[in-house]
Design a protein around this motif. Structure first.
Motif, PDB file in Angstrom:
ATOM      1  N   SER A  10     120.913  25.073  92.627  1.00 36.82           N
ATOM      2  CA  SER A  10     122.355  25.147  92.389  1.00 36.82           C
ATOM      3  C   SER A  10     122.793  26.566  92.037  1.00 36.82           C
ATOM      4  O   SER A  10     123.950  26.922  92.231  1.00 36.82           O
ATOM      5  CB  SER A  10     122.757  24.189  91.270  1.00 36.82           C
ATOM      6  N   GLN A  11     121.857  27.376  91.538  1.00 35.27           N
ATOM      7  CA  GLN A  11     122.190  28.764  91.244  1.00 35.27           C
ATOM      8  C   GLN A  11     122.469  29.541  92.528  1.00 35.27           C
ATOM      9  O   GLN A  11     123.380  30.359  92.590  1.00 35.27           O
ATOM     10  CB  GLN A  11     121.032  29.415  90.482  1.00 35.27           C
ATOM     11  N   PRO A  36     116.351  38.160  89.041  1.00 36.14           N
ATOM     12  CA  PRO A  36     116.375  38.368  87.586  1.00 36.14           C
ATOM     13  C   PRO A  36     115.967  37.125  86.796  1.00 36.14           C
ATOM     14  O   PRO A  36     115.260  37.236  85.790  1.00 36.14           O
ATOM     15  CB  PRO A  36     117.842  38.707  87.301  1.00 36.14           C
ATOM     16  N   GLN A  37     116.391  35.968  87.259  1.00 39.37           N
ATOM     17  CA  GLN A  37     116.003  34.742  86.550  1.00 39.37           C
ATOM     18  C   GLN A  37     114.536  34.425  86.763  1.00 39.37           C
ATOM     19  O   GLN A  37     113.839  33.966  85.847  1.00 39.37           O
ATOM     20  CB  GLN A  37     116.853  33.565  87.022  1.00 39.37           C
ATOM     21  N   ALA A  42     125.831  28.351  93.833  1.00 41.73           N
ATOM     22  CA  ALA A  42     126.923  28.954  93.076  1.00 41.73           C
ATOM     23  C   ALA A  42     127.146  30.403  93.507  1.00 41.73           C
ATOM     24  O   ALA A  42     128.287  30.845  93.688  1.00 41.73           O
ATOM     25  CB  ALA A  42     126.622  28.889  91.583  1.00 41.73           C
ATOM     26  N   LEU A  58     120.707  39.744  92.586  1.00 44.96           N
ATOM     27  CA  LEU A  58     121.510  39.668  91.362  1.00 44.96           C
ATOM     28  C   LEU A  58     121.325  38.364  90.599  1.00 44.96           C
ATOM     29  O   LEU A  58     121.552  38.311  89.397  1.00 44.96           O
ATOM     30  CB  LEU A  58     122.995  39.840  91.697  1.00 44.96           C
ATOM     31  N   VAL A  59     120.947  37.306  91.311  1.00 44.57           N
ATOM     32  CA  VAL A  59     120.908  35.996  90.653  1.00 44.57           C
ATOM     33  C   VAL A  59     119.485  35.413  90.605  1.00 44.57           C
ATOM     34  O   VAL A  59     119.009  35.025  89.541  1.00 44.57           O
ATOM     35  CB  VAL A  59     121.865  35.006  91.366  1.00 44.57           C
ATOM     36  N   GLY A  82     117.456  26.635  74.183  1.00 48.23           N
ATOM     37  CA  GLY A  82     118.340  27.765  74.464  1.00 48.23           C
ATOM     38  C   GLY A  82     118.432  28.141  75.921  1.00 48.23           C
ATOM     39  O   GLY A  82     119.305  28.905  76.299  1.00 48.23           O
ATOM     40  N   THR A  83     117.539  27.609  76.746  1.00 47.84           N
ATOM     41  CA  THR A  83     117.621  28.018  78.148  1.00 47.84           C
ATOM     42  C   THR A  83     118.256  26.924  78.983  1.00 47.84           C
ATOM     43  O   THR A  83     118.137  25.747  78.677  1.00 47.84           O
ATOM     44  CB  THR A  83     116.231  28.321  78.717  1.00 47.84           C
ATOM     45  N   VAL A  84     118.913  27.325  80.001  1.00 53.38           N
ATOM     46  CA  VAL A  84     119.594  26.360  80.856  1.00 53.38           C
ATOM     47  C   VAL A  84     118.601  25.736  81.818  1.00 53.38           C
ATOM     48  O   VAL A  84     117.799  26.436  82.383  1.00 53.38           O
ATOM     49  CB  VAL A  84     120.723  27.032  81.648  1.00 53.38           C
ATOM     50  N   ARG A 117     112.473  30.202  72.112  1.00 52.56           N
ATOM     51  CA  ARG A 117     113.768  30.106  72.761  1.00 52.56           C
ATOM     52  C   ARG A 117     113.891  28.768  73.477  1.00 52.56           C
ATOM     53  O   ARG A 117     114.931  28.118  73.421  1.00 52.56           O
ATOM     54  CB  ARG A 117     113.914  31.249  73.761  1.00 52.56           C
ATOM     55  N   ARG A 176     112.319  36.557  84.498  1.00 45.22           N
ATOM     56  CA  ARG A 176     112.276  36.053  83.132  1.00 45.22           C
ATOM     57  C   ARG A 176     111.264  34.931  82.970  1.00 45.22           C
ATOM     58  O   ARG A 176     110.605  34.816  81.963  1.00 45.22           O
ATOM     59  CB  ARG A 176     113.653  35.508  82.756  1.00 45.22           C
TER      60      ARG A 176
END
Ligand SMILES: Nc1ncnc2c1ncn2[C@@H]1O[C@H](COP(=O)(O)OP(=O)(O)OP(=O)(O)O)[C@@H](O)[C@H]1O
Ligand SMILES: [Mg+2]
Lengths: 254, 286
Positions: B180-181, B202-203, B184, B198-199, B284-286, B279, B206
C-alpha cells in the motif's frame, strides 16, 4: 480552495464510458458510465464487494481495466500514449487505510508530491502545507511522525496531502471506515469544508447520514454498474429500484 | 511537569514493589558475577596447569615478539582498512542496484531480473576464498602486460561477494515494505524510480539496518583474506614475522587487532537492534 483546471472549458471533470474490469472470471465492473461535473460531490454506495474501491483505483489508473474510456477534464487518460504519472498527479486520492509514509514527518508527507512531482519550490510548498495543516487543526503536528498521531489526525493529514497540489478530482475511498466514531466526525467535517471550497469529489462510504448531508448526487452500485443515480432525497427517501430499497433497508436496520 | 504530577507521591504499595524489584535485580547481578568469575577461574586453571602450557605460551603469547611485530602488523592493517573502505562503497552501490533490478516487475524486465538473480545466487554460494583466487589470479592472467595491484584485485573480489549478500538483505527489506505504500506513492504521481528512492528504499533500509551492519562486521574480517593474493596486509605481515621466528604470536596480535577493529561496529549493531526492538514493543512502527 478552487481546483486549477488546465482545460477549464470542460464543466465535466470526470467521464467514464462503458468501463469494464475483470479479476480473472470475476466481472467486477460491467460497463460503468458516470459523469461528474466541476464542484460536484458524488457519493458511491453499495454492498461490500460491489466494486466501489475497484472503480476508484481504475479511475486513478492504479488498476488496469479491460474495456471502456475515462476522460479527465476532456482528456482521454486511458489512451496508451498517456503518461500515467502525469494523470495521477492531477487526481488526489485518500484510501481507507491511511497510507502516510511512516519514515517522513507530517510536513514531508504533505509536501512530497509538490516538491518531487510538481516541481514546486520547497519553501513555497512548505508555506502552503503549513497553512493547510493549520486550517484543518493540525498546526501543532507539522513536525511529528505519523505514528505519533491519532487515526483521525492521520487521516486528515492524508487528505491534506491529497489536496496539496489542487487536484482536479478527489477520490476518497471509505476514508472513515477504519476510525472509531469519535474520530469519524473530524474527518467528515474536513470533507464538508472541501465541498464548500468547491472541490470536485468522488467518494465511497458506508456513512449514510453523511452521504445524505454532503452529496450532490448518490450513485448506487449494484451488479457491476451504477444501478440507480439521483439526489440524496431521491435515493434515500424514494428509491426506484427494489435492489436499492433492499440495500438501504439492510444498512439502516442494523 | 504539571502541578498534578508534582503533587503525586508513590503509594506505599508502589514503594514496596520498587524495593522488591531492586532487590531482585541486585540478586541476579550478583549471581551472574559470581558464576562468571568461577567459570573464568576454572577455565584459566585448566589451561595453565596443562602439561604443555609453557611451550604453548611461548609460541602464541610471546610478549617480546608481540611488541616487535606490532608496528608492522598495524601498518598492514591500514591496508585492510583502505580495502574495507573502498569495498564498502562499491558494495553499497552494486548491492542496491542488484536489489532494485530484482524488484522490477513485468515481463519486459525478465532478462534484468534473471541476471540479478543469477548473480546473487552464484556469489552467495561461492566461498570468498575461491572468488579471491579466481579474480586475483584470473584477471591478471588475461593480460600480463597490465599490472593491477593485488589490493585492488582483492577489493574487487570482496565486493563481488558482499554485493550479493547485501543485495539479498535489501531485497528482503524492500519486500517487507507494505504494497500500500507503493500504491500511495504512485497515486501521488511519483514515478516508479522516485517511489523506490523516496518511499520504498528508505523504509527497507530501516528494517534491515541490523542485518546490514552484521554483513559489514563480517566483511571487516574477510578483508584479511586478501593476504592469500600476496597483498601485504595485517595477516601477511604476521605471516612474514612468523616465517622468520617460527612463532605464532604475530597471528594472535593480528587477530586481536581485527577484533578491536570490529568492536565498535558490533556494539553499535547491538545498540541499534535494541533500540529498534523497544520501538516496536511500544507499537511505534506502522
Ligand atoms: N486485487 C484483486 N484481485 C482479485 N480480486 C479483487 C481484487 N480487488 C478486488 N477484487 C474483487 O473485486 C470485487 C470488488 O471489490 P471492491 O474492493 O472494489 O469492493 P468494494 O465495493 O470496495 O467493497 P467494500 O465496501 O468492502 O470496500 C470483489 O469481489 C473482490 O473480491
Ligand atoms: Mg472498498
Amino acid at each position: 480552495m478552487t481546483a486549477a483546471h488546465p482545460s477549464a472549458a470542460h464543466a465535466t471533470v470526470l467521464e467514464l464510458q462503458g468501463v469494464h474490469k475483470l479479476f480473472g472470471d470475476n466481472h467486477v465492473l460491467r460497463g460503468v458510465d458516470l459523469e461528474i461535473a466541476s464542484h460536484e460531490v458524488v457519493v458511491v454506495i453499495g454492498a461490500s464487494g460491489s466494486g466501489k474501491s475497484t472503480l476508484m483505483r481504475t479511475i486513478n489508473l492504479i488498476e488496469r481495466f479491460d474495456d471502456g474510456r475515462i476522460l479527465l477534464s476532456g482528456d482521454d487518460i486511458t489512451d496508451p500514449a498517456v503518461d500515467v504519472d502525469k494523470v495521477r498527479a492531477r487526481i488526489g486520492v485518500v484510501f481507507q487505510h491511511f497510507n502516510l509514509f511512516p519514515h517522513m514527518r507530517v510536513i514531508d508527507n504533505v509536501t512530497l508530491a509538490a516538491r518531487k512531482v510538481h516541481g514546486i519550490a520547497p519553501d513555497v510548498a512548505r508555506d502552503r502545507a503549513i497553512g493547510l495543516l493549520e486550517t484543518f487543526g493540525l498546526g501543532d503536528k507539522v513536525r511529528d511522525y505519523p505514528d505519533r498521531l491519532s487515526g483521525g489526525q492521520q487521516q486528515r493529514v492524508a487528505i491534506v496531502r491529497a489536496i496539496m497540489t489542487d487536484p482536479e478530482l478527489l477520490l476518497l475511498d471509505e476514508i472513515t471506515s477504519a476510525l472509531d466514531p469519535m474520530l469519524v466526525g473530524e474527518v467528515l467535517d474536513l470533507v464538508r469544508d472541501l465541498k464548500n471550497q468547491g472541490s470536485t469529489i468522488l467518494m465511497a462510504t458506508h456513512e449514510m447520514s453523511f452521504a445524505r448531508s454532503v452529496a450532490d448526487r448518490i450513485v448506487f452500485m449494484h451488479g457491476g454498474r451504477p444501478l440507480e443515480t439521483g439526489t440524496p432525497e431521491q435515493i434515500f427517501d424514494a428509491p426506484r429500484e427494489p435492489e436499492t430499497r433492499e440495500f438501504l433497508a439492510r444498512i439502516t436496520h442494523r | 511537569m504539571t502541578d498534578r504530577t508534582a503533587a503525586w507521591q508513590p503509594s506505599a504499595l508502589e514503594l514496596d514493589r520498587r524495593l522488591h524489584r531492586r532487590r531482585a535485580s541486585r540478586r541476579s547481578v550478583l549471581i551472574a558475577l559470581v558464576s562468571t568469575v568461577a567459570f573464568a577461574a576454572i577455565a584459566g586453571w585448566l589451561v595453565v596447569t596443562s602439561p604443555n602450557w609453557e611451550a604453548v605460551r611461548q609460541t602464541f603469547f610471546n610478549v617480546e615478539i608481540a611488541a616487535e611485530s606490532f608496528p608492522r602488523i598495524l601498518e598492514g592493517l591500514w591496508l585492510n582498512i583502505r580495502v574495507l573502505f573502498f569495498a564498502t562503497i562499491v558494495v553499497a552501490i552494486v548491492g542496491t542496484l542488484l536489489a532494485v533490478m530484482r524488484s522490477l516487475r513485468g515481463p519486459v524486465f525478465f532478462p534484468v531480473r534473471a541476471l540479478a538473480t543469477g548473480y546473487t545466487d552464484l556469489f552467495r554460494g561461492l566461498p570468498v576464498l575461491i572468488v579471491l583466487y579466481l579474480v586475483g589470479f584470473g584477471i591478471p592472467g588475461l593480460n600480463p602486460e597490465v599490472r593491477i595491484p593485488v589490493a585492488v584485485l582483492g577489493t574487487i573480489a570482496i565486493s563481488l561477494c558482499y554485493s550479493a549478500y547485501v543485495a539479498e538483505v535489501l531485497r528482503a527489506g524492500m519486500e517487507a515494505v507494505h504494497p500500500s505504500q507503493r500504491v500511495a506513492a504512485r497515486s501521488l504521481g511519483l514515478s516508479h524510480a522516485k517511489t523506490l528512492r523516496l518511499v520504498v528504499i528508505p523504509q527497507a533500509l530501516r528494517k534491515v539496518v541490523p542485518a546490514l551492519m552484521n554483513d559489514f562486521v563480517s566483511m571487516q574480517k574477510d578483508v584479511g583474506l586478501i593476504s592469500v593474493l600476496g597483498a601485504v596486509d595485517a595477516i601477511r605481515q604476521a605471516q612474514i614475522v612468523q616465517a622468520t621466528t617460527y612463532n605464532f604470536t604475530p597471528y594472535v596480535v593480528a587477530g586481536l587487532l581485527f577484533v578491536a577493529l570490529s568492536f565498535p561496529m558490533i556494539r553499535l549493531t547491538d545498540h541499534v537492534s535494541a533500540r529498534m526492538a523497544t520501538r516496536e514493543q511500544t507499537g511505534g512502527t506502522v
